[in-house]
Design a protein around this motif. Structure first.
Motif: not given
Length: 720
Positions: A372-376, A439-447
């Motif tokens: 999560r922190r790396r994504a941020t 929320k749409s175009l670049y939505a987070s994907d935990p996989t």
């Protein structure tokens, strides 16, 4: 009354202190013969001098002392209005000058005696005596007697050497006797022995513990540690992890064994750490005996303490290393299970720092939190790279046309100044666009990996091409993180520079629009300070706020100049004749100068002053000068001139004098409140003024060279 009460207390304490100081000295030369307490067989000769007597005098003796003091306090020496005067004729005289001299001498001697007795108490407490030559203080706890022992005595008796605790086992070069916390400065032998005992126990346990960390790496017992629970010795991990594996019954056995050793086996003797068990405690098993050679014994005991101290440091280091890395023994490169190594091979780990986490945000080893922190970090970095480019690009290119109705792209300034130019509808669009991207175009994907979006191609192009896994991809992703981190620093620097100078791009000398440069040529900017605004009131560059503050400064300065003159004039040319208030019979001459006038002027007078100030403010338009013209310009022509340079010089002088007057009037208020007068005495010091803090200047105890000395201001309330 307060002053008299304090003087009474001072005199009493001084008299008692004079008796006490003499009482310290006389017993060194004379003591009463016979018994102090016949019933207890306690003779006067048995009572030591000084503080040591406190524990020797029986309870009945202390009761008599308290009763005697109480009797004199309540019945004999009754207060008659004059501090310290109980009809004691030893220091009286029919000659007023002689009487005053004697009383002053008593107070001076009393003060000296109070200092002396405190010094005697202190010296007595430190050295065991308050009278005599320091070199003769052989009874001092710091100078304990006794022949030098060869380290610890081989007998149960234990002695200190002559210099306190110096020279004992454990005093080793280069530090010698090292006690920075001052544990031994009380000279208490029992406390020292108890602490040395504790040090030896901890050191011995630490040596066992250090060995206990190392041995299981090479050897563990066969069989079961707990047959009932099926726990083998081999199943118990080494180090801190064992704490959660050993069963409760095992901990109970360990605690019981330690308690048995502490309370039954190792009985204390007169020497700390010596339990009569011989060398290495092998005497318990009948295998060893005490070392008889004094030199060898001292050497071995010194080695034990040194090794014990080293072991205490070592075991703490092992605990720390074990807690951080998962092992206290072995090669760091093999600590793959360490929480610090969980993210060691992630993107962004680059030379020369390697995995850099000074705040320890990853020490819990939580992978989800790390992702999560790396994504941020990636999002913030990508935005920062775009923002940095966005600061630079408009300096060279802008879109043609309108950003909004009536607002052209060319009219929107670059940097922070754009925040207030973009209309509300523009901010709404920006916010909605970011929400759509998030929320749409670049939505987070935990996989997927942090920052890797299904719809994002190279450089974030929607549905664009992607890079194949491999060394080239890793290199580019590492570059992205490095550039993102640089961009976050860069954009912060640009904001800071923009906020300070009005531009984040260009030459500092050209930043004439900077808010810090907005008021550089205003009145009041004078050498050597120049434009001085340490609190940053003008950092916002708001011209209206600056003009309002300048008008306020001028008003306060003008009032202060009048107030300073108003302090001086009545002292020099006098006061108006006649009445200030005929109805109350109050004359101008009755009004004291300075702060004392506040309580004398009737409320109608205060009302007239307030009303007059409001009238003047109203006639000046309630700030019309700074709102529509020049701050402070109320048409007062005394400070004007047809010559611009002369006018400028006059206005500069007014501001400078105003600032000086504001400082001066505050000092006058303070000095007036302190000394109670506004006349020449306020500056040069003369006779005390009735009702002022100098009311006690001619009291007893006021002596050269200090004069009346009250640094704590205890008489500032002028309560006689």
């Amino acid at each position: 009354q307060i002053f008299k009460r304090r003087r009474e207390t001072e005199i009493k304490h001084g008299r008692v202190a004079m008796y006490a100081a003499i009482g310290y000295i006389v017993p060194e030369y004379f003591k009463w013969p016979g018994y102090l307490s016949p019933s207890l067989g306690l003779s006067f000769e048995d009572v030591p001098n000084g503080l040591a007597a406190i524990s020797k005098v029986p309870g009945q003796g202390w009761s008599q002392i308290v009763a005697f003091a109480g009797y004199y306090e309540l019945f004999v020496y009754k207060y008659n209005g004059t501090p310290g005067d109980y009809g004691w004729k030893a220091i009286t005289s029919s000659d007023p000058d002689t009487l005053n001299k004697k009383l002053s001498a008593e107070i001076a001697n009393g003060r000296l005696a109070m200092m002396a007795i405190i010094g005697m108490f202190f010296q007595d407490g430190l050295t065991g005596s308050a009278w005599g030559d320091w070199s003769l203080y052989t009874d001092s706890p710091l100078r304990s007697t006794g022949k030098f022992s060869p380290g610890y005595n081989t007998l149960p008796e234990w002695e200190k050497p002559k210099n306190g605790f110096e020279g004992l086992v454990g005093d080793q070069p280069p530090l010698g006797f090292w006690d920075p916390a001052g544990y031994a400065r009380d000279g208490n032998v029992e406390n020292f022995k108890r602490r040395r005992e504790v040090e030896l126990k901890h050191g011995r346990v630490a040596m066992f513990a250090t060995i206990g960390y190392i041995v299981p790496e090479y050897f563990k017992f066969d069989g079961d540690l707990s047959p009932s629970s099926g726990l083998k010795f081999a199943d118990v991990p080494n180090g801190l992890k064992a704490l959660g594996v050993v069963p409760v019954a095992g901990w109970a056995q360990i605690l019981a064994f330690a308690g048995f050793i502490e309370t039954v086996v190792n009985k204390p003797t007169g020497e700390p750490g010596n339990y009569g068990k011989g060398f290495l405690s092998l005497g318990t098993l009948g295998l060893g005996s005490s070392i008889q050679d004094p030199e060898i014994r001292v050497k071995k005991l010194a080695s034990e303490i040194s090794n014990g101290r080293l072991a205490m440091f070592a075991i703490i280091g092992m605990f720390f290393q074990d807690g951080l890395t998962g092992s206290a023994w072995g090669d760091w490169a093999l600590y793959t299970g360490s929480p610090l190594r969980a993210f060691e091979n992630e993107l962004g780990v680059q030379a020369p720092v390697g995995f850099f986490d000074p705040f320890g945000m990853t020490k819990d080893g939580d992978v989800e939190t790390f992702k999560r922190r790396r994504a941020t970090e990636l999002k913030n970095g990508r935005v920062a790279m775009l923002a940095t480019m966005g600061y630079i690009t408009p300096e060279y290119f802008r879109f043609p046309g309108n950003c909004a109705t009536g607002v052209k792209f060319a009219e929107i300034p670059n940097g922070l100044a754009a925040l207030e130019k973009v209309p509300g509808a523009g901010w709404l669009q920006i916010f909605l666009f970011l929400g759509m991207v998030e929320k749409s175009l670049y939505a987070s994907d935990p996989t997927r990996a942090p920052g890797d979006f299904k719809n994002g191609g190279v450089l974030g192009v929607p549905n664009g091409s992607t890079m194949m896994d491999g060394e080239a991809k890793t290199k580019k992703l590492n570059s992205e993180l490095a550039n993102a981190r640089l961009a976050m620093m860069a954009i912060t620097g640009m904001w800071f520079q923009d906020g300070l100078t009005g531009s984040a791009w260009g030459d500092w000398s050209l930043y004439t629009d900077s808010p810090l440069r907005a008021f550089e040529n205003e009145l009041g900017v004078q050498a050597p300070v120049g434009f001085w605004d340490p609190i940053g009131f003008t950092a916002d560059g708001d011209v209206e706020a600056f003009k309002r503050r300048r008008a306020t400064e001028l008003k306060h300065g003008r009032i202060s100049m009048l107030a300073c003159m108003g302090y001086m004039t009545p002292e020099i040319i006098g006061k108006f004749p006649g009445y200030l208030s005929p109805s109350t019979g109050l004359k101008y001459a009755d009004i004291p100068n300075g702060l004392g006038a506040i309580s004398k002027v009737p409320w109608e007078g205060w009302f007239q002053m307030v009303f007059y100030c409001l009238f003047v403010e109203y006639k000046s338009g309630f700030g019309k000068d700074w709102k529509e013209g020049t701050p402070g310009d109320l048409g007062w022509k005394m400070l004007t001139a047809s010559d611009p340079e002369k006018k400028q010089r006059k206005l500069q002088a007014e501001i400078a004098n105003s600032r000086l007057a504001m400082t001066a009037i505050l000092a006058m208020f303070f000095q007036n409140g302190t000394v109670g007068t506004t006349g020449p005495e306020m500056w040069i010091g003369k006779a005390p003024v009735p009702g002022s803090a100098w009311a006690f200047e001619n009291e007893l105890g006021v002596q050269a060279p200090v004069g009346y000395f009250d640094p704590a201001g205890m008489s500032a309330d002028v309560c006689v």
